[in-house]
Design a protein around this motif. Sequence first.
Motif, short mmCIF file in Angstrom:
data_model
loop_
_atom_site.label_atom_id
_atom_site.label_comp_id
_atom_site.label_asym_id
_atom_site.label_seq_id
_atom_site.Cartn_x
_atom_site.Cartn_y
_atom_site.Cartn_z
N ASN A 139 41.09 81.10 21.56
CA ASN A 139 40.98 82.43 22.14
C ASN A 139 42.23 83.23 21.75
O ASN A 139 43.15 83.37 22.54
CB ASN A 139 40.84 82.33 23.66
CG ASN A 139 40.63 83.66 24.31
OD1 ASN A 139 40.45 84.69 23.66
ND2 ASN A 139 40.68 83.67 25.64
N PRO A 140 42.29 83.74 20.53
CA PRO A 140 43.51 84.40 20.06
C PRO A 140 43.80 85.69 20.82
O PRO A 140 42.89 86.46 21.14
CB PRO A 140 43.22 84.69 18.59
CG PRO A 140 42.06 83.83 18.23
CD PRO A 140 41.26 83.69 19.48
N TYR A 141 45.08 85.93 21.06
CA TYR A 141 45.54 87.21 21.60
C TYR A 141 46.16 88.07 20.50
O TYR A 141 46.07 89.29 20.55
CB TYR A 141 46.59 86.98 22.69
CG TYR A 141 46.06 86.35 23.96
CD1 TYR A 141 44.72 86.37 24.28
CD2 TYR A 141 46.94 85.73 24.84
CE1 TYR A 141 44.25 85.77 25.43
CE2 TYR A 141 46.48 85.15 26.02
CZ TYR A 141 45.14 85.16 26.30
OH TYR A 141 44.68 84.59 27.45
N THR A 142 46.81 87.41 19.53
CA THR A 142 47.47 88.13 18.44
C THR A 142 47.26 87.36 17.14
O THR A 142 46.81 86.21 17.14
CB THR A 142 48.98 88.27 18.69
OG1 THR A 142 49.57 86.96 18.76
CG2 THR A 142 49.27 89.01 19.98
N GLY A 143 47.62 87.99 16.04
CA GLY A 143 47.56 87.35 14.74
C GLY A 143 46.28 87.69 14.00
O GLY A 143 45.43 88.46 14.47
N ARG A 144 46.12 87.07 12.84
CA ARG A 144 44.93 87.31 12.02
C ARG A 144 44.59 86.05 11.24
O ARG A 144 45.42 85.14 11.11
CB ARG A 144 45.15 88.49 11.07
CG ARG A 144 46.33 88.35 10.14
CD ARG A 144 46.53 89.61 9.29
NE ARG A 144 46.58 90.81 10.11
CZ ARG A 144 47.70 91.31 10.63
NH1 ARG A 144 48.84 90.68 10.43
NH2 ARG A 144 47.68 92.42 11.33
N TYR A 145 43.38 86.04 10.74
CA TYR A 145 42.89 84.90 9.97
C TYR A 145 42.14 85.43 8.76
O TYR A 145 41.31 86.34 8.88
CB TYR A 145 41.96 84.04 10.83
CG TYR A 145 41.31 82.88 10.11
CD1 TYR A 145 41.92 81.63 10.06
CD2 TYR A 145 40.07 83.03 9.49
CE1 TYR A 145 41.31 80.56 9.42
CE2 TYR A 145 39.47 81.97 8.83
CZ TYR A 145 40.09 80.74 8.81
OH TYR A 145 39.49 79.69 8.16
N GLU A 313 35.53 81.46 22.40
CA GLU A 313 35.07 82.76 21.91
C GLU A 313 34.29 82.61 20.60
O GLU A 313 34.38 81.58 19.92
CB GLU A 313 36.27 83.69 21.71
CG GLU A 313 37.03 84.01 22.97
CD GLU A 313 36.16 84.64 24.04
OE1 GLU A 313 35.25 85.41 23.71
OE2 GLU A 313 36.38 84.35 25.22
N ASN A 314 33.53 83.65 20.27
CA ASN A 314 32.80 83.64 19.01
C ASN A 314 33.74 83.48 17.81
O ASN A 314 33.42 82.82 16.83
CB ASN A 314 32.02 84.94 18.85
CG ASN A 314 30.63 84.85 19.41
OD1 ASN A 314 30.11 83.75 19.62
ND2 ASN A 314 30.02 85.98 19.65
#
Length: 315
Positions: A139-145, A313-314
Amino acid sequence: MGADNDYILLGDWRYLNSSQPTWGLGTGPQSARLADNNFGFDDGSIDGNSEADMLEFQFFRFYETYLRKVGNKGFYAGVGLHIDLFNNFNDQLLDLDADPPVITPFYAYNEKYGFDQNKSTLVGLSLNGVLDTRDNVNNPYTGRYAMANFKINPEFLGSEKSSTQLWLEYRDYFNFTPDHRNILALWTYANLTVSGDLPYMNVPAIGWDQYSKSGEPYAQGRFRGQNLIFGGVEFRKHLLATKKNPSFFGAVVFANATTASGKGNGIDLFEYIEPGYGLGLRVNISQKARTNIGIDYGWGNYQTTGFFLRLNENF
């Protein structure tokens, strides 16, 4: 991930004795036809609500990718092995003895591109690059992938026909409050056939991503085409805290869109775009791991609705 996040192992192992409807290639009205008594799929379609529309099959998948960290910016590079084996196809709507014969998209595709009607094999090697700066994978709050995967499926490894594929993916997360109570999450990917022809069940399709989470509210495989692009957005809102768990209860609203091409029927990417939208509830069961139980309900074209129960989360 390994110690100090110095490597990543991405695995996708599956065994299914299952079934799912077959559909025409590409997005648009023609994809709603399950079978037809005209080989060209021009008229006489069978009722799309038929309960006898399933393609039964047995499926084994072994995907394993090893990526090694490069530098200190969250970038990884590596190679992968990918094996898909489908057996014992039973195309329930197919009726070649009818007058005229009832032809399904699955049968027509195999006849057109020269694939076996009873089984398929796809074996490939891939080159991969991943950028991952997310603070949490559940369940990320910040960052990117971001991920790029180029897969080569040669006949000498066991594929029925040689082909190449390209997967491009991007996810990002935007916070509107310092306490992470209002998050806008974005996800998009492109699944592209670069060269050659793929077996029908390996043609890019919605819901066939690694965790089968794309395409709400549509069923897995509802949209399929030689090239497919998906994009989705979610707004995640914290609603209720408890004394022991400040992230106890929340909600999401989501929207997405899918477009797919059909090489055999002249349908291009972006010619038809299929929307999906809905809402959901989240209950946090582990604050430390940020693990949520989710319940979603969504709506789409062709009177489609769907109810989904999920862990995390999705995206």
